[in-house]
Motif scaffolding. Sequence first.
Motif, PDB file in Angstrom:
ATOM      1  N   PRO A  17      22.027  28.850  48.106  1.00 58.44           N
ATOM      2  CA  PRO A  17      20.874  28.879  49.009  1.00 58.44           C
ATOM      3  C   PRO A  17      20.954  30.057  49.985  1.00 58.44           C
ATOM      4  CG  PRO A  17      22.446  27.278  49.776  1.00 58.44           C
ATOM      5  CD  PRO A  17      22.996  27.841  48.486  1.00 58.44           C
ATOM      6  N   LEU A  18      21.579  31.127  49.536  1.00 63.94           N
ATOM      7  CA  LEU A  18      21.768  32.319  50.357  1.00 63.94           C
ATOM      8  C   LEU A  18      21.174  33.527  49.651  1.00 63.94           C
ATOM      9  CD1 LEU A  18      25.552  31.780  51.180  1.00 63.94           C
ATOM     10  CD2 LEU A  18      23.630  31.204  52.653  1.00 63.94           C
ATOM     11  N   GLU A  19      20.870  34.545  50.435  1.00 60.78           N
ATOM     12  CA  GLU A  19      20.325  35.783  49.875  1.00 60.78           C
ATOM     13  C   GLU A  19      21.435  36.830  49.805  1.00 60.78           C
ATOM     14  OE1 GLU A  19      17.192  39.347  51.055  1.00 60.78           O
ATOM     15  OE2 GLU A  19      17.210  37.499  52.219  1.00 60.78           O
ATOM     16  N   GLU A  20      21.611  37.419  48.634  1.00 57.94           N
ATOM     17  CA  GLU A  20      22.616  38.472  48.496  1.00 57.94           C
ATOM     18  C   GLU A  20      22.032  39.789  48.996  1.00 57.94           C
ATOM     19  OE1 GLU A  20      25.792  40.381  45.328  1.00 57.94           O
ATOM     20  OE2 GLU A  20      24.190  39.108  44.566  1.00 57.94           O
ATOM     21  N   VAL A  21      22.825  40.490  49.813  1.00 57.34           N
ATOM     22  CA  VAL A  21      22.418  41.797  50.344  1.00 57.34           C
ATOM     23  C   VAL A  21      23.511  42.808  50.008  1.00 57.34           C
ATOM     24  CG1 VAL A  21      21.004  40.792  52.188  1.00 57.34           C
ATOM     25  CG2 VAL A  21      23.403  41.295  52.632  1.00 57.34           C
ATOM     26  N   THR A  22      23.230  44.075  50.263  1.00 54.75           N
ATOM     27  CA  THR A  22      24.203  45.123  49.963  1.00 54.75           C
ATOM     28  C   THR A  22      25.401  45.024  50.905  1.00 54.75           C
ATOM     29  OG1 THR A  22      23.275  46.756  51.484  1.00 54.75           O
ATOM     30  CG2 THR A  22      22.335  46.676  49.235  1.00 54.75           C
ATOM     31  N   VAL A  23      26.476  45.676  50.516  1.00 51.93           N
ATOM     32  CA  VAL A  23      27.694  45.691  51.336  1.00 51.93           C
ATOM     33  C   VAL A  23      27.393  46.298  52.701  1.00 51.93           C
ATOM     34  CG1 VAL A  23      30.015  46.640  51.538  1.00 51.93           C
ATOM     35  CG2 VAL A  23      29.241  45.739  49.347  1.00 51.93           C
ATOM     36  N   ASP A  24      26.649  47.406  52.729  1.00 48.84           N
ATOM     37  CA  ASP A  24      26.329  48.049  54.007  1.00 48.84           C
ATOM     38  C   ASP A  24      25.525  47.116  54.909  1.00 48.84           C
ATOM     39  OD1 ASP A  24      27.667  50.374  53.352  1.00 48.84           O
ATOM     40  OD2 ASP A  24      25.875  51.362  52.549  1.00 48.84           O
ATOM     41  N   GLU A  25      24.569  46.401  54.326  1.00 46.42           N
ATOM     42  CA  GLU A  25      23.744  45.487  55.122  1.00 46.42           C
ATOM     43  C   GLU A  25      24.565  44.334  55.686  1.00 46.42           C
ATOM     44  OE1 GLU A  25      19.301  45.708  53.153  1.00 46.42           O
ATOM     45  OE2 GLU A  25      20.898  44.746  51.977  1.00 46.42           O
ATOM     46  N   ILE A  26      25.462  43.760  54.878  1.00 41.31           N
ATOM     47  CA  ILE A  26      26.231  42.612  55.364  1.00 41.31           C
ATOM     48  C   ILE A  26      27.272  43.053  56.390  1.00 41.31           C
ATOM     49  CG2 ILE A  26      28.099  42.478  53.646  1.00 41.31           C
ATOM     50  CD1 ILE A  26      26.050  39.530  55.038  1.00 41.31           C
ATOM     51  N   LEU A  27      27.858  44.246  56.207  1.00 41.59           N
ATOM     52  CA  LEU A  27      28.815  44.746  57.195  1.00 41.59           C
ATOM     53  C   LEU A  27      28.123  45.034  58.523  1.00 41.59           C
ATOM     54  CD1 LEU A  27      31.094  47.048  55.006  1.00 41.59           C
ATOM     55  CD2 LEU A  27      31.673  44.823  55.999  1.00 41.59           C
ATOM     56  N   ASP A  28      26.897  45.544  58.458  1.00 43.10           N
ATOM     57  CA  ASP A  28      26.122  45.795  59.670  1.00 43.10           C
ATOM     58  C   ASP A  28      25.775  44.475  60.364  1.00 43.10           C
ATOM     59  OD1 ASP A  28      24.818  47.636  61.465  1.00 43.10           O
ATOM     60  OD2 ASP A  28      22.897  46.899  60.655  1.00 43.10           O
ATOM     61  N   ALA A  29      25.364  43.475  59.589  1.00 40.16           N
ATOM     62  CA  ALA A  29      25.047  42.162  60.146  1.00 40.16           C
ATOM     63  C   ALA A  29      26.295  41.520  60.759  1.00 40.16           C
ATOM     64  CB  ALA A  29      24.466  41.258  59.067  1.00 40.16           C
ATOM     65  N   GLN A  30      27.446  41.691  60.103  1.00 37.75           N
ATOM     66  CA  GLN A  30      28.701  41.145  60.621  1.00 37.75           C
ATOM     67  C   GLN A  30      29.070  41.823  61.942  1.00 37.75           C
ATOM     68  OE1 GLN A  30      32.396  42.152  58.535  1.00 37.75           O
ATOM     69  NE2 GLN A  30      32.986  39.985  58.622  1.00 37.75           N
ATOM     70  N   ARG A  31      28.889  43.138  62.006  1.00 37.52           N
ATOM     71  CA  ARG A  31      29.186  43.878  63.241  1.00 37.52           C
ATOM     72  C   ARG A  31      28.303  43.389  64.380  1.00 37.52           C
ATOM     73  NH1 ARG A  31      26.515  47.385  65.589  1.00 37.52           N
ATOM     74  NH2 ARG A  31      25.220  47.891  63.798  1.00 37.52           N
ATOM     75  N   ARG A  32      27.001  43.215  64.109  1.00 37.64           N
ATOM     76  CA  ARG A  32      26.078  42.724  65.138  1.00 37.64           C
ATOM     77  C   ARG A  32      26.462  41.306  65.588  1.00 37.64           C
ATOM     78  NH1 ARG A  32      22.226  44.719  61.569  1.00 37.64           N
ATOM     79  NH2 ARG A  32      21.593  42.582  61.073  1.00 37.64           N
ATOM     80  N   GLU A  33      26.848  40.464  64.631  1.00 36.94           N
ATOM     81  CA  GLU A  33      27.254  39.098  64.960  1.00 36.94           C
ATOM     82  C   GLU A  33      28.495  39.106  65.853  1.00 36.94           C
ATOM     83  OE1 GLU A  33      27.525  35.134  62.337  1.00 36.94           O
ATOM     84  OE2 GLU A  33      29.111  36.572  61.868  1.00 36.94           O
ATOM     85  N   GLN A  34      29.466  39.965  65.545  1.00 37.58           N
ATOM     86  CA  GLN A  34      30.681  40.054  66.356  1.00 37.58           C
ATOM     87  C   GLN A  34      30.376  40.582  67.759  1.00 37.58           C
ATOM     88  OE1 GLN A  34      33.160  42.412  63.765  1.00 37.58           O
ATOM     89  NE2 GLN A  34      33.984  40.610  62.727  1.00 37.58           N
ATOM     90  N   GLU A  35      29.456  41.549  67.852  1.00 39.55           N
ATOM     91  CA  GLU A  35      29.057  42.071  69.164  1.00 39.55           C
ATOM     92  C   GLU A  35      28.386  40.981  69.989  1.00 39.55           C
ATOM     93  OE1 GLU A  35      26.611  45.432  68.193  1.00 39.55           O
ATOM     94  OE2 GLU A  35      28.333  46.750  67.852  1.00 39.55           O
ATOM     95  N   ASN A  36      27.523  40.178  69.356  1.00 35.27           N
ATOM     96  CA  ASN A  36      26.865  39.071  70.065  1.00 35.27           C
ATOM     97  C   ASN A  36      27.881  38.050  70.540  1.00 35.27           C
ATOM     98  OD1 ASN A  36      24.307  40.156  69.729  1.00 35.27           O
ATOM     99  ND2 ASN A  36      23.870  38.978  67.873  1.00 35.27           N
ATOM    100  N   LYS A  37      28.876  37.760  69.696  1.00 28.83           N
ATOM    101  CA  LYS A  37      29.913  36.801  70.069  1.00 28.83           C
ATOM    102  C   LYS A  37      30.714  37.316  71.260  1.00 28.83           C
ATOM    103  CE  LYS A  37      33.922  34.335  68.272  1.00 28.83           C
ATOM    104  NZ  LYS A  37      34.881  34.186  67.187  1.00 28.83           N
ATOM    105  N   GLN A  38      31.058  38.612  71.229  1.00 30.40           N
ATOM    106  CA  GLN A  38      31.810  39.194  72.346  1.00 30.40           C
ATOM    107  C   GLN A  38      30.993  39.154  73.633  1.00 30.40           C
ATOM    108  OE1 GLN A  38      32.852  43.061  70.842  1.00 30.40           O
ATOM    109  NE2 GLN A  38      34.705  42.315  69.821  1.00 30.40           N
ATOM    110  N   GLU A  39      29.689  39.394  73.525  1.00 28.10           N
ATOM    111  CA  GLU A  39      28.819  39.345  74.701  1.00 28.10           C
ATOM    112  C   GLU A  39      28.767  37.924  75.261  1.00 28.10           C
ATOM    113  OE1 GLU A  39      26.760  40.682  77.783  1.00 28.10           O
ATOM    114  OE2 GLU A  39      27.604  41.972  76.230  1.00 28.10           O
ATOM    115  N   GLN A  40      28.674  36.929  74.380  1.00 32.69           N
ATOM    116  CA  GLN A  40      28.666  35.530  74.815  1.00 32.69           C
ATOM    117  C   GLN A  40      29.985  35.166  75.498  1.00 32.69           C
ATOM    118  OE1 GLN A  40      26.099  33.337  74.782  1.00 32.69           O
ATOM    119  NE2 GLN A  40      24.873  35.058  74.065  1.00 32.69           N
ATOM    120  N   GLU A  41      31.107  35.679  74.954  1.00 36.17           N
ATOM    121  CA  GLU A  41      32.413  35.403  75.556  1.00 36.17           C
ATOM    122  C   GLU A  41      32.529  36.048  76.933  1.00 36.17           C
ATOM    123  OE1 GLU A  41      35.204  36.698  72.571  1.00 36.17           O
ATOM    124  OE2 GLU A  41      35.037  34.809  71.463  1.00 36.17           O
ATOM    125  N   LYS A  42      31.954  37.239  77.086  1.00 31.06           N
ATOM    126  CA  LYS A  42      31.957  37.892  78.405  1.00 31.06           C
ATOM    127  C   LYS A  42      31.168  37.071  79.414  1.00 31.06           C
ATOM    128  CE  LYS A  42      32.445  42.673  76.854  1.00 31.06           C
ATOM    129  NZ  LYS A  42      31.780  43.979  76.723  1.00 31.06           N
TER     130      LYS A  42
END
Length: 140
Positions: free
Chosen positions: A92-117
């Motif tokens: 039930p997931l959409e497959e995306v390119t490696v570049d797209e998923i790495l970019d999404a992962q980076r954004r997710e980690q940045e959001n998590k770090q901002e929430q932790e701050k």
Amino acid sequence: MTSSVLDNFPPGTATLLEELDKKLMVLLRDGRTLIGYLRSVDQFANLVLHRTIERIHVGKEYGDIPRGVFIVRGENVVLLGEIDAAKEYNLPLEEVTVDEILDAQRREQENKQEQEKLLAKALKERGLQFNADLSHDDLF
């Protein structure tokens, strides 16, 4: 009474021998998910995976990074299970390119770090201290 090869291994590891040449999903302590064919296992549950991919999930998207032959130290395995071939292609997931998923992962980690701050700031204002660098293992 007959002796088998499985008698030389502890019970948990012996059951891994039954998974040889099967496609497995392995969740590691650092959160990575590997999918590959189990080619070898030893008495310490160290694994050798063949045709391995690292699957990255972000929201309802995923991307696969080819990793080839991958050796996993047994102590780093959190979860291990056989992939159901019939269900593998009906995700039930959409497959995306490696570049797209790495970019999404980076954004997710940045959001998590901002929430932790923000959490650390709120706790500091209340006289408490928050250390996001502590891992789960450091707490026990």
